[in-house]
Design a protein around this motif. Structure first.
Motif, short mmCIF file in Angstrom:
data_model
loop_
_atom_site.label_atom_id
_atom_site.label_comp_id
_atom_site.label_asym_id
_atom_site.label_seq_id
_atom_site.Cartn_x
_atom_site.Cartn_y
_atom_site.Cartn_z
N VAL A 606 -23.07 6.45 -6.15
CA VAL A 606 -22.47 7.78 -6.20
C VAL A 606 -21.22 7.76 -7.07
O VAL A 606 -21.03 8.62 -7.94
N ASN A 607 -20.37 6.75 -6.85
CA ASN A 607 -19.12 6.66 -7.61
C ASN A 607 -18.60 5.24 -7.50
O ASN A 607 -18.27 4.78 -6.41
N GLU A 608 -18.52 4.56 -8.62
CA GLU A 608 -18.09 3.16 -8.60
C GLU A 608 -16.65 3.01 -8.12
O GLU A 608 -16.23 1.92 -7.73
N LYS A 609 -15.91 4.09 -8.14
CA LYS A 609 -14.51 4.01 -7.72
C LYS A 609 -14.33 4.16 -6.21
O LYS A 609 -13.23 3.98 -5.71
N LEU A 610 -15.42 4.52 -5.51
CA LEU A 610 -15.31 4.65 -4.06
C LEU A 610 -15.02 3.30 -3.42
O LEU A 610 -15.63 2.28 -3.79
N GLY A 611 -14.09 3.26 -2.47
CA GLY A 611 -13.71 2.00 -1.83
C GLY A 611 -14.79 1.47 -0.89
O GLY A 611 -15.38 2.24 -0.11
N CYS A 612 -15.05 0.18 -0.98
CA CYS A 612 -16.02 -0.47 -0.08
C CYS A 612 -15.39 -1.69 0.59
O CYS A 612 -16.08 -2.65 0.94
N LYS A 613 -14.07 -1.63 0.70
CA LYS A 613 -13.36 -2.80 1.23
C LYS A 613 -13.82 -3.16 2.63
O LYS A 613 -14.08 -4.33 2.94
N LEU A 614 -13.95 -2.15 3.52
CA LEU A 614 -14.36 -2.40 4.91
C LEU A 614 -15.75 -3.01 4.95
O LEU A 614 -15.99 -4.01 5.63
N GLU A 615 -16.70 -2.38 4.23
CA GLU A 615 -18.07 -2.87 4.24
C GLU A 615 -18.18 -4.29 3.67
O GLU A 615 -18.90 -5.14 4.22
#
Length: 696
Positions: A606-615
């Motif tokens: 969807v958006n490479e800038k979305l944060g995925c730190k938690l996952e």
């Protein structure tokens, strides 16, 4: 239910015998029971006929010789009363020969090498001192079980022998005191702890089904730390179960007296009144069986394992032991002035001496892998044997050791409760020490080490035998003495001086006691394997042979069987653990990681800038733990394979205890950590919270 009318209604007890047997037959049977002698076949035929008629009237169609092999549970081989007639019909018959002796296959029961597989013949012999009863439309006849060549293959035979042994020795001393006593029996009241959980949840836990305990499971947010379950109000479902259980036990003559919630969530206790030791043993076997049967009827599962849940109190079986005369006297009752009760002090000295000299045997009597999980926690006595006597008795014995008079009688003290509306009441001579493995509790000794799943026959035949040996030595000395009173005083004083180290009235849970016990030279046999290695010491063989309780061959066979139980139990647990880990936990964790990876990829799409730190952090942690889980599975498999290659029973048991158990714990630690971070809907096993709070 009319309790008075229904109590013992399924038991061929004294009242039934008096009603149904001719007077001369009843007297002859009573004589046989009291003298513990063989029953004349003519008398047996009359008794068998009356027993059959009574049982058939109660709806019974079969009979069985009900015995207690070395498996720890009971065994039954059912035979029909029916006998065919020439006219094609049948009649109901039961002979004295069938009552007195049976011939079950002995090859498939644990024998410790006494019997080869091809040597199948074994015998069951009626124990007339324990009443027959009806269970599931079957007349159950309590029996002893032996091999074709006469070796004991059960738990009851040594118990009956030990009861004779201690009676002989007590009677020698009783005669010296001039008391009019013709028989002495040991009595026991066995408190039974157990867990109740919902049966549907139980079926979802292979470890509970196969092993009786959880091999995996992270601790719940709330355990027993609030101390709100102990003696708490019974939940409706539990109360209904307990009412049903009481009724079933009362019909069988079991005087189930006390019931309450225990410390841990889902844990409960049942306590009966005292009975003669062999009857108490039979009753406790029935209690364990019927608890499970009644629980199932209520959609519950009963757990009798000593430690079903890590981090939660385990279950024991407090064995309250005493000695009673046929005149109704309790020989361990100190009376109002124990310091002046010489006979009581002699009996007390005998127990103290026995416990000190045979610490190893008492530890062996409770040696099971399940109990190893329980002993030593802040819930059960440690593996160190000691005796609690309380302040007054200890003070009396200190005075005896020092040869000075005792001038304080605690029996006259009053307990001040500090509320005007409440009465003052006499203070007991002892407090209760819940941490002591062998505690004097007023007129009996409470052996708190036996585990909840074991037969009490083992602990009691050992207590009886070791105390019989002390009494024998005392009797030998007193019978030769010119001055009885002086010799008596000398024995009590000498015993207190020589065996003072075994008395400890403090906190048995403390680390300070472990160090103090080591300084005193007391044994600390932490594992069953450590203890069982000592069973075959020469002093123990001589003890049991001297009193006719076990031959050397029977003792060695029991040692072999108990060691086999240790390593076979751990082997089953290890294999169950591997199956659950590989077939349930690993796939569940992989599926969860896959879904997290999919969530990360969806976000990035969807958006490479979305944060995925938690996952990413969660996925990284799951991945590291899953790799460690794989390593621990491989290590446990290797440990099991190595243990299986051993041939000596002691070595095999030691390898399983030291190596396999350690690898099991390491695997569990990783799995339990994974459970804490895996989404609940993915985790394949009901959690501790689900299990412990499943019964409403």
């Amino acid at each position: 239910m009319d309790v008075v009318k229904e109590f013992g209604s399924l038991v061929f007890n004294e009242q039934v015998m008096r009603e149904r047997l001719p007077k001369d037959i009843y007297k002859a049977l009573r004589h046989t029971m009291q003298e513990r002698k063989d029953l004349n076949i003519d008398i047996a035929n009359v008794v068998a006929s009356a027993m059959k008629d009574w049982a058939v009237e109660k709806g019974a169609t079969h009979y069985t010789h009900w015995f207690q092999p070395m498996t720890g549970i009971t065994a039954e081989k059912h035979e029909g009363f029916i006998t065919p007639c020439d006219d094609g019909k049948v009649i109901m018959e039961f002979s004295g020969k069938e009552l007195v002796k049976g011939e079950p296959d002995a090859s498939s029961f644990p024998s410790g090498g006494i019997r080869a597989t091809f040597e199948a013949r074994g015998y069951t012999a009626w124990d007339p001192t324990s009443y027959a009863f009806i269970k599931d439309k079957t007349l159950c006849i309590p029996t002893a079980f032996c091999s074709f060549s006469g070796e004991a293959l059960d738990k009851k035979t040594p118990l009956l022998r030990s009861m004779q042994a201690i009676s002989r020795q007590v009677m020698r001393l009783i005669k010296l005191f001039g008391d009019d006593v013709t028989d002495v029996t040991t009595t026991v009241g066995a408190e039974q702890e157990y867990f109740l959980i919902d049966e549907n949840i139980y079926k979802k836990r292979p470890d509970l089904v196969y092993c009786g305990r959880t091999l995996f499971g992270a601790r719940p947010s709330k355990g027993q730390e609030m101390e709100d379950h102990y003696f708490g109000v019974l939940k409706p479902r539990v109360a209904a179960f307990m009412d049903d259980l009481d009724e079933e036990l009362w019909k069988l003559g079991v005087v189930a007296k006390t019931k309450h919630n225990e410390v841990a969530p889902g844990q409960h206790e049942l306590a009966p009144m005292f009975s003669t030791t062999n009857i108490a043993t039979d009753h406790n076997q029935l209690v364990m069986e019927i608890i499970k049967t009644v629980a199932k009827r209520h959609g519950l599962a009963c757990l009798l394992h000593e430690k079903p849940f890590a981090g939660v109190n385990g279950s024991g079986k407090h064995n309250n032991w005493s000695m009673n005369t046929n005149t109704g006297e309790n020989l361990l009752d100190p009376g109002d002035t124990p310091s002046e009760n010489a006979r009581f002090l002699l009996m007390l000295a005998a127990v103290i001496k026995a416990v000190d000299e045979y610490q190893d045997l008492l530890r062996i009597s409770v040696a099971t892998p399940g109990n190893d999980c329980r002993l030593g926690g802040d819930e059960a006595p440690p593996a160190i044997i000691s005796i609690f006597l309380g302040d007054e008795l200890t003070a009396i014995l200190d005075c005896i050791k020092e040869g000075v008079p005792y001038d304080k009688h605690a029996g006259g003290e009053k307990m001040e409760v500090g509320v005007d509306a409440l009465p003052n009441f006499p203070k007991d001579t002892t407090d209760r020490n819940r941490t002591s493995p062998f505690a004097f509790t007023g007129n009996k000794f409470e052996f708190r080490m036996p585990g909840s799943s074991v037969s009490i026959a083992g602990p009691n035949f050992i207590i009886n035998t070791i105390v019989a040996e002390s009494l024998c030595q005392f009797a030998d000395e007193l019978e030769k003495a010119d001055d009885f009173k002086k010799a008596l005083t000398d024995i009590i004083q000498r015993t207190m001086i020589e065996h003072d180290r075994i008395i400890f009235n403090g906190n048995n849970y403390s680390e300070e006691w472990v160090k103090e016990a080591e300084r005193r030279g007391l044994l600390n046999l932490k594992s069953s394997v450590d203890a069982l290695q000592l069973f075959s010491q020469e002093k123990n063989i001589k003890l049991f042979e001297k009193h006719g309780v076990l031959t050397k061959g029977e003792l060695l066979a029991r040692q072999e069987i108990m060691l086999e139980i240790c390593y076979k139990t751990i082997n089953i647990e290890a294999l169950t653990m591997l199956d659950i880990a590989k077939q349930q936990i690993v796939p569940a964790v992989i599926e969860y990681m896959s879904d997290i990876s999919g969530a990360i990829n969806s976000k990035m799409a969807v958006n490479e800038k979305l944060g995925c730190k938690l996952e990413c952090h969660l996925l990284e942690k799951l991945s590291c733990l899953s790799d460690e889980l794989d390593s621990k599975i491989i290590e446990l498999e290797a440990a099991v394979d190595a243990a299986r290659k051993e041939t000596d029973a002691i070595v095999t048991a030691k390898v399983y205890h030291d190596s396999v158990s350690e690898k099991m714990q390491e695997l569990r630690n990783v799995a339990d950590e994974l459970e804490m971070i895996t989404k609940k809907s993915y985790w394949p096993l009901p959690s501790y919270g689900d299990i412990l709070y499943s019964v409403k």
